[in-house]
Design an enzyme around this catalytic site. Structure first.
Site, PDB file in Angstrom:
ATOM      1  N   LYS A 199       0.804  -1.235   0.000  1.00 57.85           N
ATOM      2  CA  LYS A 199       0.000   0.000   0.000  1.00 57.85           C
ATOM      3  C   LYS A 199       0.838   1.287   0.000  1.00 57.85           C
ATOM      4  O   LYS A 199       0.390   2.312  -0.508  1.00 57.85           O
ATOM      5  CB  LYS A 199      -0.949   0.006   1.201  1.00 57.85           C
TER       6      LYS A 199
ATOM      7  N   ASP B 193     -10.290   2.885   1.749  1.00 55.54           N
ATOM      8  CA  ASP B 193     -10.527   2.391   3.118  1.00 55.54           C
ATOM      9  C   ASP B 193     -11.153   3.496   3.975  1.00 55.54           C
ATOM     10  O   ASP B 193     -12.069   3.250   4.767  1.00 55.54           O
ATOM     11  CB  ASP B 193      -9.205   1.972   3.792  1.00 55.54           C
TER      12      ASP B 193
ATOM     13  N   GLY C 118      -4.971   1.322  18.509  1.00 54.71           N
ATOM     14  CA  GLY C 118      -4.193   0.771  17.401  1.00 54.71           C
ATOM     15  C   GLY C 118      -3.674   1.912  16.548  1.00 54.71           C
ATOM     16  O   GLY C 118      -4.325   2.967  16.456  1.00 54.71           O
TER      17      GLY C 118
ATOM     18  N   GLY D 208      -2.099   0.086   9.938  1.00 57.42           N
ATOM     19  CA  GLY D 208      -2.677   0.486   8.642  1.00 57.42           C
ATOM     20  C   GLY D 208      -4.134   0.898   8.748  1.00 57.42           C
ATOM     21  O   GLY D 208      -4.532   1.942   8.202  1.00 57.42           O
TER      22      GLY D 208
HETATM   23  P1  NAP Z   1      -1.480  -3.575  11.975  1.00 59.96           P
HETATM   24  O1  NAP Z   1      -0.912  -2.686  10.906  1.00 59.96           O
HETATM   25  O2  NAP Z   1      -0.720  -4.752  12.486  1.00 59.96           O
HETATM   26  O3  NAP Z   1      -1.840  -2.584  13.202  1.00 59.96           O
HETATM   27  C1  NAP Z   1      -2.378  -3.003  14.425  1.00 59.96           C
HETATM   28  C2  NAP Z   1      -1.722  -2.163  15.529  1.00 59.96           C
HETATM   29  O4  NAP Z   1      -2.385  -2.414  16.775  1.00 59.96           O
HETATM   30  C3  NAP Z   1      -0.236  -2.511  15.751  1.00 59.96           C
HETATM   31  O5  NAP Z   1       0.474  -1.332  15.959  1.00 59.96           O
HETATM   32  C4  NAP Z   1      -0.323  -3.390  16.990  1.00 59.96           C
HETATM   33  O6  NAP Z   1       0.885  -3.466  17.704  1.00 59.96           O
HETATM   34  C5  NAP Z   1      -1.387  -2.658  17.763  1.00 59.96           C
HETATM   35  N1  NAP Z   1      -1.954  -3.448  18.863  1.00 59.96           N
HETATM   36  C6  NAP Z   1      -2.044  -4.790  18.995  1.00 59.96           C
HETATM   37  N2  NAP Z   1      -2.668  -5.096  20.152  1.00 59.96           N
HETATM   38  C7  NAP Z   1      -2.988  -3.933  20.778  1.00 59.96           C
HETATM   39  C8  NAP Z   1      -3.641  -3.605  21.988  1.00 59.96           C
HETATM   40  N3  NAP Z   1      -4.145  -4.528  22.816  1.00 59.96           N
HETATM   41  N4  NAP Z   1      -3.788  -2.304  22.311  1.00 59.96           N
HETATM   42  C9  NAP Z   1      -3.306  -1.348  21.510  1.00 59.96           C
HETATM   43  N5  NAP Z   1      -2.677  -1.594  20.331  1.00 59.96           N
HETATM   44  C10 NAP Z   1      -2.529  -2.872  19.960  1.00 59.96           C
HETATM   45  O7  NAP Z   1      -2.896  -4.150  11.509  1.00 59.96           O
HETATM   46  P2  NAP Z   1      -3.947  -3.453  10.478  1.00 59.96           P
HETATM   47  O8  NAP Z   1      -3.558  -3.765   9.088  1.00 59.96           O
HETATM   48  O9  NAP Z   1      -4.129  -2.042  10.889  1.00 59.96           O
HETATM   49  O10 NAP Z   1      -5.246  -4.328  10.788  1.00 59.96           O
HETATM   50  C11 NAP Z   1      -5.898  -4.258  12.045  1.00 59.96           C
HETATM   51  C12 NAP Z   1      -7.243  -4.954  11.918  1.00 59.96           C
HETATM   52  O11 NAP Z   1      -8.066  -4.201  11.061  1.00 59.96           O
HETATM   53  C13 NAP Z   1      -7.191  -6.370  11.337  1.00 59.96           C
HETATM   54  O12 NAP Z   1      -8.071  -7.193  12.052  1.00 59.96           O
HETATM   55  C14 NAP Z   1      -7.685  -6.170   9.923  1.00 59.96           C
HETATM   56  O13 NAP Z   1      -8.338  -7.337   9.409  1.00 59.96           O
HETATM   57  C15 NAP Z   1      -8.695  -5.055  10.135  1.00 59.96           C
HETATM   58  N6  NAP Z   1      -8.983  -4.237   8.938  1.00 59.96           N
HETATM   59  C16 NAP Z   1     -10.288  -4.054   8.610  1.00 59.96           C
HETATM   60  C17 NAP Z   1     -10.620  -3.288   7.509  1.00 59.96           C
HETATM   61  C18 NAP Z   1     -12.057  -3.130   7.124  1.00 59.96           C
HETATM   62  O14 NAP Z   1     -12.316  -2.701   5.989  1.00 59.96           O
HETATM   63  N7  NAP Z   1     -12.993  -3.424   7.993  1.00 59.96           N
HETATM   64  C19 NAP Z   1      -9.603  -2.676   6.743  1.00 59.96           C
HETATM   65  C20 NAP Z   1      -8.264  -2.864   7.132  1.00 59.96           C
HETATM   66  C21 NAP Z   1      -7.973  -3.653   8.234  1.00 59.96           C
HETATM   67  P3  NAP Z   1       1.858  -4.781  17.445  1.00 59.96           P
HETATM   68  O15 NAP Z   1       2.311  -4.684  16.030  1.00 59.96           O
HETATM   69  O16 NAP Z   1       2.948  -4.641  18.453  1.00 59.96           O
HETATM   70  O17 NAP Z   1       0.974  -5.985  17.691  1.00 59.96           O
END
Ligand code: NAP
Length: 288
Positions: A71, A107, A132, A135
């Site tokens: 991305k 998004d 969080g 992304g």
């Molecule tokens: P990501 O880039 O890995 O970001 C998640 C962040 O949350 C990381 O910085 C992570 O830290 C942190 N984190 C983990 N556990 C935590 C906690 N208990 N408290 C606070 N922060 C915490 O993941 P992402 O790509 O953003 O995706 C996150 C979720 O969104 C996934 O489930 C994905 O499927 C979903 N999503 C949904 C959509 C939609 O259209 N609905 C679109 C995009 C993503 P660490 O790296 O240290 O674990």
């Protein structure tokens, strides 16, 4: 699905792409609109991204979605990027028109549209809390600032990640009330008071045994609880919040509306949103 000599090709570049439900969603949408289009997943290794993007034009592909891990790295390979994609530094859709490649980010649109249509919630002047800073949080935070929230609090287990995201949002929106908060339970509890919207933008809740993120009792009784997770449809957070009488919203709508916007960018035709949502729900039931 019939592939003919006239079929226009769209698709997805990611690595990996085996898990994706986007082909099911988009192909069902093309069928619903009786359009001679097909959507194909392409597993593009990071070392091949440049060649794959360059191939879009000679192959006559009309557009592709872009997912992890491309991305951000795709941006220098494009001729133009939309205002929102530039703000977010993230592209999830490429539109190919007249030999030019334009990057978009749908998004953020998906997030705001789902809040409005499924959550009956307008971001303007609201106080919101985002857990969080990855992304998904990036799209959530920038769109919230763009829509004019009064207050935006960001917390991440990696404090530096929350700081960096907060600074990037502030740089683009100096008037947005951005605050960074520790993800420690005691601090979260205080910071959640008075918020109109709580967003879980972490993957915590995807697995059955994932820990509790927050106690819903810490939230304002009128708060909307939004989880970006779409599979499972009801995470522990949403289940517990619902049991305590909160309004809740899962990530299916955000996923559907980002796909619907991409469909419209690819085809110029309004997307059959209901069909797209139904297909995703069926897929999630088949693959819990
Ligand atoms: P990501 O880039 O890995 O970001 C998640 C962040 O949350 C990381 O910085 C992570 O830290 C942190 N984190 C983990 N556990 C935590 C906690 N208990 N408290 C606070 N922060 C915490 O993941 P992402 O790509 O953003 O995706 C996150 C979720 O969104 C996934 O489930 C994905 O499927 C979903 N999503 C949904 C959509 C939609 O259209 N609905 C679109 C995009 C993503 P660490 O790296 O240290 O674990």
């Amino acid at each position: 699905m019939k592939i003919e000599g006239t079929t226009r090709i769209t698709g997805l570049f990611g690595y990996p792409v085996r898990h994706t439900f986007s082909p099911a969603m988009h192909n069902a949408a093309f069928a619903e609109r009786a359009m001679d289009y097909a959507y194909v997943p392409f597993e593009v290794h990071p070392r091949d991204l440049k060649a794959a993007v360059a191939a879009l034009i000679p192959l006559g592909i009309v557009g592709v979605n872009i997912t992890i891990p491309h991305k951000e790295t795709v941006i220098p390979l494009l001729d133009e990027i939309s205002e929102e994609a530039a703000l977010m530094g993230s592209v999830n859709t490429i539109q190919v028109t007249e030999g030019r490649l334009k990057g978009h980010n749908t998004d953020a649109y998906g997030y705001e549209t789902s809040l409005r249509l499924e959550g009956d919630f307008e971001l303007k002047d609201k106080r919101i809390f985002v857990l969080g800073a990855g992304g998904a949080a990036r799209a959530v935070c920038f769109q919230s600032a763009l829509a004019g929230v009064a207050e935006l609090v960001i917390a991440d287990v990696v404090g530096a990640r929350a700081e960096a995201l907060g600074e990037a949002v502030l740089q683009a929106f100096p008037d947005c009330g951005v605050e960074i908060c520790s993800a420690d339970a005691g601090v979260l509890r205080k910071a959640l008071a008075g918020k109109d919207l709580f967003v879980n933008a972490t993957p915590i809740g995807m697995k059955v045994n994932d820990p509790q993120l927050i106690d819903a009792a810490w939230l304002d009784p009128s708060a909307l609880v939004f989880d970006v997770i779409y599979n499972p449809e009801e995470t522990r957070l949403l289940r517990e919040a619902k049991a305590q009488g909160f309004k809740t919203l899962n990530g299916i709508g955000m996923l559907v509306h980002q796909g619907a916007r991409a469909f419209e960018i690819f085809t110029g035709v309004a997307a059959p949103v209901t069909v797209m949502a139904e297909v995703l729900r069926e897929k999630f039931q088949e693959h819990p």
